[in-house]
Design a protein around this motif. Structure first.
Motif, PDB file in Angstrom:
ATOM      1  N   VAL A   1      41.196 -10.365  -5.209  1.00 44.79           N
ATOM      2  CA  VAL A   1      39.609 -10.344  -5.609  1.00 44.79           C
ATOM      3  C   VAL A   1      38.817 -11.564  -5.052  1.00 44.79           C
ATOM      4  N   LEU A   2      39.309 -12.662  -5.401  1.00 47.37           N
ATOM      5  CA  LEU A   2      38.524 -14.092  -4.995  1.00 47.37           C
ATOM      6  C   LEU A   2      38.203 -13.981  -3.434  1.00 47.37           C
TER       7      LEU A   2
ATOM      8  N   ILE B   1      38.327 -11.601  -1.134  1.00 50.14           N
ATOM      9  CA  ILE B   1      37.442 -10.482  -0.706  1.00 50.14           C
ATOM     10  C   ILE B   1      36.096 -10.988  -1.267  1.00 50.14           C
ATOM     11  N   SER B   2      35.828 -11.485  -2.122  1.00 49.91           N
ATOM     12  CA  SER B   2      34.387 -11.660  -2.588  1.00 49.91           C
ATOM     13  C   SER B   2      33.957 -12.787  -2.016  1.00 49.91           C
ATOM     14  N   GLY B   3      34.864 -14.020  -1.762  1.00 51.26           N
ATOM     15  CA  GLY B   3      34.564 -15.128  -0.832  1.00 51.26           C
ATOM     16  C   GLY B   3      34.301 -14.903   0.627  1.00 51.26           C
TER      17      GLY B   3
ATOM     18  N   ILE C   1      32.945 -11.684   1.736  1.00 45.72           N
ATOM     19  CA  ILE C   1      31.542 -11.026   1.655  1.00 45.72           C
ATOM     20  C   ILE C   1      30.536 -12.095   1.421  1.00 45.72           C
ATOM     21  N   TYR C   2      30.767 -13.055   0.443  1.00 47.42           N
ATOM     22  CA  TYR C   2      29.721 -14.139   0.064  1.00 47.42           C
ATOM     23  C   TYR C   2      29.281 -14.962   1.359  1.00 47.42           C
TER      24      TYR C   2
ATOM     25  N   CYS D   1      29.675 -13.886   4.493  1.00 49.73           N
ATOM     26  CA  CYS D   1      29.197 -13.063   5.656  1.00 49.73           C
ATOM     27  C   CYS D   1      27.795 -12.874   5.060  1.00 49.73           C
ATOM     28  N   LYS D   2      27.423 -13.027   3.749  1.00 44.32           N
ATOM     29  CA  LYS D   2      26.094 -12.792   3.680  1.00 44.32           C
ATOM     30  C   LYS D   2      25.323 -14.009   3.848  1.00 44.32           C
TER      31      LYS D   2
END
Length: 127
Positions: free
Chosen positions: A113-114, A116-118, A120-121, A123-124
């Motif tokens: 989860v960390l 994938i969220s990293g 995504i963050y 890419c943002k």
């Protein structure tokens, strides 16, 4: 039968590696108890320190008997005090290893989860 590589990764991450982490954690806890000799220290809690003791010898002399008895009791008290500190240190290390192992396990379980969220963050921020 061929499986999806993502399913294989999830099976490896959450089942195979988690079992290995739990086995390593258990081995660390067992090693700590043996390293500090906690079971042996509990069995010999009131034994004389470093096996220092006098024998009473033959015959009876009240002063000699009192001298030997007081030395042997002093040696046992010192042994009990030293073993108490060592047992406490061993148990404190056991609690520390337990907490660190729990932290490692929780981080390992949260790692996908960390990641994938990293991603995504990142890419943002990039776009």
């Amino acid at each position: 039968m061929s499986q999806n590589i993502f399913i294989q990764y999830l099976a490896w991450h959450f089942f195979d590696s988690t079992q290995d982490i739990l086995a390593a954690w258990r081995n660390c806890l067992k090693f700590n108890l043996n390293h500090w000799s906690v079971p042996l220290l509990i069995k010999t809690w009131f034994s004389p320190w470093r096996r220092y003791r006098y024998s009473y010898g033959r015959g009876f002399s009240f002063t000699k008997y009192f001298e030997v008895f007081s030395f042997n009791m002093t040696s046992r008290v010192i042994g009990a005090i030293m073993r108490t500190f060592l047992i406490i240190a061993g148990f404190l290390m056991e609690v520390l290893i337990f907490c660190l192992g729990l932290l490692v396990l929780l981080v390992w379980l949260a790692l996908p989860v960390l990641l994938i969220s990293g991603f995504i963050y990142g890419c943002k921020i990039l776009f």
